[in-house]
Write a protein that holds these residues in place. Structure first.
Motif, PDB file in Angstrom:
ATOM      1  N   LEU A  12       0.829  -1.201   0.000  1.00  0.00           N
ATOM      2  CA  LEU A  12       0.000   0.000   0.000  1.00  0.00           C
ATOM      3  C   LEU A  12       0.868   1.258   0.000  1.00  0.00           C
ATOM      4  O   LEU A  12       1.509   1.586   0.996  1.00  0.00           O
ATOM      5  N   CYS A  13       0.872   1.951  -1.122  1.00  0.00           N
ATOM      6  CA  CYS A  13       1.571   3.230  -1.224  1.00  0.00           C
ATOM      7  C   CYS A  13       0.607   4.352  -0.839  1.00  0.00           C
ATOM      8  O   CYS A  13      -0.578   4.114  -0.580  1.00  0.00           O
ATOM      9  N   ILE A  14       1.087   5.558  -0.811  1.00  0.00           N
ATOM     10  CA  ILE A  14       0.269   6.706  -0.412  1.00  0.00           C
ATOM     11  C   ILE A  14      -0.955   6.841  -1.304  1.00  0.00           C
ATOM     12  O   ILE A  14      -2.075   7.053  -0.818  1.00  0.00           O
ATOM     13  N   GLN A  15      -0.757   6.683  -2.611  1.00  0.00           N
ATOM     14  CA  GLN A  15      -1.886   6.805  -3.535  1.00  0.00           C
ATOM     15  C   GLN A  15      -2.925   5.723  -3.302  1.00  0.00           C
ATOM     16  O   GLN A  15      -4.127   5.997  -3.296  1.00  0.00           O
ATOM     17  N   MET A  16      -2.477   4.482  -3.089  1.00  0.00           N
ATOM     18  CA  MET A  16      -3.427   3.392  -2.844  1.00  0.00           C
ATOM     19  C   MET A  16      -4.213   3.617  -1.561  1.00  0.00           C
ATOM     20  O   MET A  16      -5.421   3.344  -1.504  1.00  0.00           O
ATOM     21  N   LEU A  17      -3.544   4.104  -0.530  1.00  0.00           N
ATOM     22  CA  LEU A  17      -4.238   4.373   0.733  1.00  0.00           C
ATOM     23  C   LEU A  17      -5.348   5.400   0.518  1.00  0.00           C
ATOM     24  O   LEU A  17      -6.473   5.237   1.017  1.00  0.00           O
ATOM     25  N   GLY A  18      -5.032   6.452  -0.247  1.00  0.00           N
ATOM     26  CA  GLY A  18      -6.048   7.458  -0.541  1.00  0.00           C
ATOM     27  C   GLY A  18      -7.162   6.922  -1.414  1.00  0.00           C
ATOM     28  O   GLY A  18      -8.340   7.227  -1.200  1.00  0.00           O
ATOM     29  N   ASP A  19      -6.801   6.091  -2.397  1.00  0.00           N
ATOM     30  CA  ASP A  19      -7.818   5.516  -3.280  1.00  0.00           C
ATOM     31  C   ASP A  19      -8.761   4.592  -2.514  1.00  0.00           C
ATOM     32  O   ASP A  19      -9.984   4.611  -2.722  1.00  0.00           O
ATOM     33  N   LEU A  20      -8.198   3.780  -1.629  1.00  0.00           N
ATOM     34  CA  LEU A  20      -9.030   2.875  -0.833  1.00  0.00           C
ATOM     35  C   LEU A  20      -9.956   3.660   0.091  1.00  0.00           C
ATOM     36  O   LEU A  20     -11.144   3.347   0.211  1.00  0.00           O
ATOM     37  N   ARG A  21      -9.398   4.687   0.758  1.00  0.00           N
ATOM     38  CA  ARG A  21     -10.240   5.506   1.642  1.00  0.00           C
ATOM     39  C   ARG A  21     -11.383   6.133   0.853  1.00  0.00           C
ATOM     40  O   ARG A  21     -12.550   6.083   1.273  1.00  0.00           O
ATOM     41  N   GLY A  22     -11.073   6.708  -0.307  1.00  0.00           N
ATOM     42  CA  GLY A  22     -12.105   7.326  -1.123  1.00  0.00           C
ATOM     43  C   GLY A  22     -13.144   6.329  -1.587  1.00  0.00           C
ATOM     44  O   GLY A  22     -14.341   6.635  -1.638  1.00  0.00           O
ATOM     45  N   GLN A  64       2.160   8.213   4.722  1.00  0.00           N
ATOM     46  CA  GLN A  64       1.670   6.847   4.867  1.00  0.00           C
ATOM     47  C   GLN A  64       0.952   6.656   6.201  1.00  0.00           C
ATOM     48  O   GLN A  64      -0.099   6.018   6.278  1.00  0.00           O
ATOM     49  N   GLY A  65       1.516   7.227   7.263  1.00  0.00           N
ATOM     50  CA  GLY A  65       0.880   7.107   8.577  1.00  0.00           C
ATOM     51  C   GLY A  65      -0.485   7.756   8.615  1.00  0.00           C
ATOM     52  O   GLY A  65      -1.460   7.157   9.089  1.00  0.00           O
ATOM     53  N   SER A  66      -0.584   8.976   8.092  1.00  0.00           N
ATOM     54  CA  SER A  66      -1.887   9.650   8.072  1.00  0.00           C
ATOM     55  C   SER A  66      -2.837   8.949   7.115  1.00  0.00           C
ATOM     56  O   SER A  66      -4.045   8.876   7.368  1.00  0.00           O
TER      57      SER A  66
END
Length: 248
Positions: A12-22, A64-66
């Motif tokens: 999970l990279c930063i973009q994936m984390l944001g995409d999953l949250r969205g 990544q943490g946030s």
């Protein structure tokens, strides 16, 4: 909803984390009955956070943490049931994903592991996610030992709902999903009960309380060098496994 980054083992990279949250936030607002999370890979679920990304510097680690905190919050607030279909390795942040869902339909090959201790890091955010399903002492043991937890052991703890053989797993998993789909009202009530007994904001607050440990740990002597050495070994293995070039 699918994890589809096979070249990086679904890290999970930063973009994936944001995409999953969205995706969780938009799906929750779309009046759907349930969400199913799975991997497109037949061999693994998620290798965890993208360490090659966060080792680049404090900014990437902070993002990544946030990103993890916000993703956990989106999953914890989701008003509809979340189901996961998983096989192979779930490590680090992959353990977080499976801890935050209502139902895990697992292959026999599924394993849970918290490998951060190998880098002299402690996965405090993973511990918080695990504690939504299992007791604190057992969560701490998993985070400290780095040992893999089998699908059957995870079922005994309450992290896994059903287990099926890897052979013809897709068919068995789809049948089980159909079973739960036909009982969506009961799953919705179960989700409401979880939200009432373990409020989302309390989970997010606990994550926020330990998030700084990630940054503090990262800056301790030798930690970054250990991670970089591990990444160098991985790159070396990949290079030696490539077939030799053929002169034309």
């Amino acid at each position: 909803m699918s994890l589809n980054r096979p070249q990086k083992a679904n890290a999970l990279c930063i973009q994936m984390l944001g995409d999953l949250r969205g995706a969780f936030e938009s799906h929750a607002a779309a009046n759907i009955r349930m969400i199913v999370l799975r991997s497109t890979s037949p061999k693994l679920f998620c290798a965890g956070g993208d360490i090659e990304e966060f080792v680049k510097g404090p900014l990437q680690l902070e993002q990544q943490g946030s990103g993890l905190r916000e993703l956990i919050g989106a999953m914890a607030r989701c008003p509809v049931p979340i189901l996961a279909v998983a096989r192979g390795k779930a490590a680090g942040a992959g353990v977080i994903l499976l801890s935050m869902v209502d139902i895990v339909i697992a292959a026999e090959s599924l394993s849970f592991t918290c490998p951060e201790i190998a880098f002299n890091m402690y996965p405090g955010i993973v511990q918080v996610a695990l504690e939504t399903k299992i007791g604190s002492p057992r969560a701490r043991q998993l985070c400290l030992s780095g040992q893999a937890l089998s699908a059957s052991s995870a079922r005994d703890l309450g992290l896994v709902t059903d287990i099926f053989p890897d052979e013809d797993f897709e068919t068995a998993a789809e049948k089980r999903l159909a079973y739960f789909t036909s009982r969506s009202e009961a799953l919705l009530m179960a989700r409401k009960a979880w939200l009432l007994s373990d409020p989302a904001e309390a989970i997010v607050q606990r994550v926020g309380m330990v998030e700084h440990i990630l940054h503090e740990n990262f800056h301790q002597s030798g930690v970054q060098d250990t991670i970089k050495s591990y990444l160098a070994q991985l790159r070396s293995k990949k290079n030696t496994s490539k077939p030799p070039a053929v002169d034309q």
